[in-house]
Design a protein around this motif. Structure first.
Motif, mmCIF file in Angstrom:
data_model
loop_
_atom_site.group_PDB
_atom_site.id
_atom_site.type_symbol
_atom_site.label_atom_id
_atom_site.label_comp_id
_atom_site.label_asym_id
_atom_site.label_seq_id
_atom_site.Cartn_x
_atom_site.Cartn_y
_atom_site.Cartn_z
ATOM 1 N N UNK A 142 1.107 -1.456 0.034
ATOM 2 C CA UNK A 142 -0.112 0.113 0.388
ATOM 3 C C UNK A 142 0.527 1.268 0.016
ATOM 4 N N UNK A 143 1.265 1.675 -1.700
ATOM 5 C CA UNK A 143 2.181 3.113 -1.361
ATOM 6 C C UNK A 143 3.370 2.768 -1.081
ATOM 7 N N UNK B 36 15.646 -4.901 1.120
ATOM 8 C CA UNK B 36 14.796 -4.781 1.893
ATOM 9 C C UNK B 36 12.704 -6.040 1.603
ATOM 10 N N UNK B 37 12.899 -6.288 2.490
ATOM 11 C CA UNK B 37 11.124 -7.413 2.921
ATOM 12 C C UNK B 37 10.666 -7.292 3.217
ATOM 13 N N UNK B 38 8.807 -6.805 2.501
ATOM 14 C CA UNK B 38 8.019 -6.509 3.281
ATOM 15 C C UNK B 38 7.262 -7.767 2.615
ATOM 16 N N UNK C 296 7.751 -0.612 -9.298
ATOM 17 C CA UNK C 296 8.755 -0.036 -9.621
ATOM 18 C C UNK C 296 10.376 -1.314 -10.066
ATOM 19 N N UNK C 297 11.078 -0.556 -10.505
ATOM 20 C CA UNK C 297 12.366 -1.596 -11.056
ATOM 21 C C UNK C 297 12.817 -2.039 -10.182
ATOM 22 N N UNK D 297 15.918 7.820 -3.328
ATOM 23 C CA UNK D 297 15.337 8.327 -2.324
ATOM 24 C C UNK D 297 13.812 8.331 -2.815
ATOM 25 N N UNK D 298 12.586 8.299 -1.923
ATOM 26 C CA UNK D 298 11.296 8.644 -2.340
ATOM 27 C C UNK D 298 10.695 7.764 -3.097
ATOM 28 N N UNK D 299 11.614 6.143 -3.359
ATOM 29 C CA UNK D 299 10.483 5.767 -4.176
ATOM 30 C C UNK D 299 8.830 4.732 -3.194
ATOM 31 N N UNK D 300 7.600 4.875 -3.800
ATOM 32 C CA UNK D 300 7.225 4.529 -2.987
ATOM 33 C C UNK D 300 6.842 3.038 -3.900
#
Length: 641
Positions: free
Chosen positions: A235-236, A246-248, A280-281, A353-356
């Protein structure tokens, strides 16, 4: 030597698939040369595909492919492909077929308009192509006019040449298609082409007359058969920039999905299609998992549902199942999942930075149950139980042996099961991977990626569905160009060795015949071996490679005033470059690695298997000059006024 000739030849090294247009080739119809050629030759080809080099309509260039498969009813060894390629160029065009959708391990032809020469070539690394000793592509016609280059060629589907990939059937939408690459330019000699003069695509050479994209096929079937869908996605979320990996994890129970997305409750549903929503890439892979438990203590790598449902790894974004096949999504029987997990793995090596991101998946379902249910078998080391053990320095082979007790205990009946998709997964140091099936101690089949290229996406083996019988064993073999610091782990800079088999009929919600598996009778044995030479990588493509590059023709040579001293100087330069890179391995090779690879690699270890094979240490080589191999009985190029 001219500096302009000191270029790296990269036919294709792209991470994207271009748009595959399903409508006509109107863009070229206003050009007299193309209209005339189409009118005179459209009867020679019964298949058409219009491709684009980019999703950016302002900068994209269009490529037209026409082809026919010509079958010889008396002798299928003589079956041929007749192919025409049309590009917006006046100098040269290259067209290749490979297992990855990139240059490594690709079989290609290159045509240069200035000399009218067609060259059968191949590449095993990110380097200039090499001339094939057996020239199998034949030139039919070439046209240069109105800013277009039109080339028509033929070749046997199976040439019997180890430097050529055989062209095999690919019409079924649940199977991988044929991966092709192309590049083109206006220069007399082939040079680096730039981002908008190349493409990589997956086509069905044996498919419908007018090539239809996988997306179109998928949407047609879902519109016809799906009753609804659910979405599992991030979710964004903000991708961290202070660390590379990074793992989500997101977890869902079936009751959650009923409450929030109206998933029908107390009803058996079949999953019939998956649309991956890749945002995203930086997304490295996505895993959908499942569990028969409806209580999730905590949603993390250790406690989230862990039985594999499906995997995306930079591969096709649309998943279809064979006719009559579905996977159990919900229900009341013992195999029905009660909870689900979504694992997104992100890699941000540039620390942007700032990639959602909102990556995830849409799952399409139906209550009209299909005849047979599908399941997943994991092989190798899917849980990365070897971490943090070292891979080993130099050429290393890691083998995971699945015993026959697993297939004997977990496959239904003596008829066994049918595998319809096989996905192989390693990371950036992987060289080749094989999944070997044995019966009574003898090899009966193997799925392979002989020139593994992590940057080109997930590796579904192109093959017909195959049968697995009770008692069959599997050996999952991963070969690496290891370093002193490389170990097994969950980051992209670490290594993995995993094979996924999609099969039917399902005998359990999940079977893992893997290292330290939790499935009874299914614990794979692991062995590691130091390899001595590249010949032990068990490759069949480009075996017996004699290092012939495109400045050294092997048959009749076309005279060229440019082919003399410059060719000798180029060879000298290449020798100096290789020597210099070896001497300066701590600096030059490392900087070259960073230019062409985002993954960090220990520069001390770039000297394994040879510089050209070590993806982390590419070297600059010169483009080939106009000297080229002339095809036997080659027709004269046909200009149009």
């Amino acid at each position: 030597m001219h500096r302009a000739n000191m270029t790296i030849i990269l036919l294709v090294a792209s991470l994207y698939l271009p748009i595959v247009k399903s409508s006509g080739d109107e863009l070229f119809q206003g050009r007299e040369a193309y209209s005339k050629w189409t009118t005179e030759n459209q009867g020679n080809y019964n298949r058409l595909s219009i491709l684009s080099s980019s999703s950016d309509e302002q900068t994209a260039e269009v490529v037209v492919l026409r082809w026919s498969i010509i079958e010889n009813q008396d002798d299928h060894r003589q079956d041929e492909i007749h192919l025409a390629i049309v590009v917006q160029a006046t100098g040269w065009v290259g067209f290749g077929i490979g297992e990855n959708g990139g240059m490594k391990g690709s079989d290609m032809f290159i045509f240069q308009a200035s000399g009218g020469d067609l060259i059968d070539a191949y590449a095993t690394a990110l380097e200039r192509p090499r001339v094939d000793q057996q020239q199998d592509w034949s030139l039919v016609r070439s046209i240069v006019a109105d800013g277009l280059l039109i080339v028509e060629v033929t070749r046997l589907l199976d040439t019997g040449d180890s430097m050529d990939w055989p062209l095999t059937k690919d019409s079924q939408p649940f199977m991988p298609g044929t991966k092709i690459v192309a590049a083109w330019g206006d220069t007399e000699q082939m040079t680096y082409h730039g981002a908008n003069q190349r493409l990589a695509a997956e086509l069905r050479l044996f498919g419908a007359a007018h090539a239809v994209s996988q997306e179109s096929l998928f949407k047609e079937e879902m519109d016809r058969e799906a009753e609804g869908s659910i979405v599992m996605r991030a979710n964004n979320i903000l991708i961290p920039h202070k660390k590379t990996t990074f793992y989500l994890h997101h977890c869902y129970t079936a009751s959650d999905l009923t409450r929030t997305q109206n998933l029908p409750a107390n009803k058996t549903l079949h999953l019939i299609g998956i649309e991956w929503l890749i945002d995203r890439e930086q997304v490295h892979h996505v895993i959908l998992s499942q569990s028969t438990e409806d209580i999730i203590s905590s949603c993390d790598m250790s406690n989230a549902p862990s039985s594999t449902l499906y995997v995306w790894s930079r591969a096709n974004k649309f998943v279809l199942f064979p006719p009559g096949i579905g996977m159990v999504l919900t229900g009341n029987d013992a195999m029905a999942p009660k909870s689900f997990g979504l694992q997104n793995h992100y890699e941000n090596p540039g620390k942007v930075k700032g990639v959602r991101d909102s990556t995830g998946a849409r799952l399409y379902y139906t209550s009209k149950l299909r005849e047979t249910t599908a399941g997943v078998i994991d092989l190798g080391d899917p849980k990365v139980m070897l971490r943090p053990k070292p891979v080993g320095n130099g050429l290393q082979s890691h083998r995971f042996s699945c015993p026959g007790t697993c297939t004997s205990n977990h496959l239904s009946s003596n008829a066994g099961v049918t595998v319809f998709n096989e996905l192989l997964h390693m990371h950036t140091h992987g060289l080749s991977m094989h999944n070997i099936q044995k019966r009574d101690g003898k090899e009966v089949r193997r799925g392979s990626v002989e020139y593994y290229d992590f940057n080109q996406g997930g590796h579904s083996v192109k093959q017909e569905p195959f049968q697995v019988l009770p008692g069959d064993t599997f050996e999952t073999v991963c070969n690496y160009n290891g370093t002193r610091r490389l170990h097994f782990g969950v980051e992209a800079s670490d290594e993995m060795c995993i094979a996924y088999l999609l099969y039917y009929p399902a005998t359990d919600i999940y079977v893992a015949c893997s290292f330290q598996s939790g499935t009874a009778n299914c614990s794979a044995q692991h062995t590691a071996t130091q390899l001595v030479e590249a010949g032990q990588l068990e490759r069949s493509f480009a075996v017996g490679d004699i290092e012939t590059n495109l400045t050294k023709p092997t048959t009749a040579v076309k005279d060229s005033s440019r082919a003399g001293d410059s060719t000798i100087l180029e060879v000298v330069f290449i020798s100096i470059a290789i020597t210099f890179c070896a001497v300066q391995i701590f600096s030059r090779c490392f900087r070259s690695s960073q230019k062409y690879n985002r993954v960090r690699t220990d520069p001390k270890d770039c000297d394994q298997e040879g510089i050209s094979e070590a993806r982390s240490c590419p070297i600059a080589v010169s483009s080939f000059n106009q000297t080229a191999v002339r095809r036997r009985n080659q027709p004269v190029s046909e200009p149009i006024a």
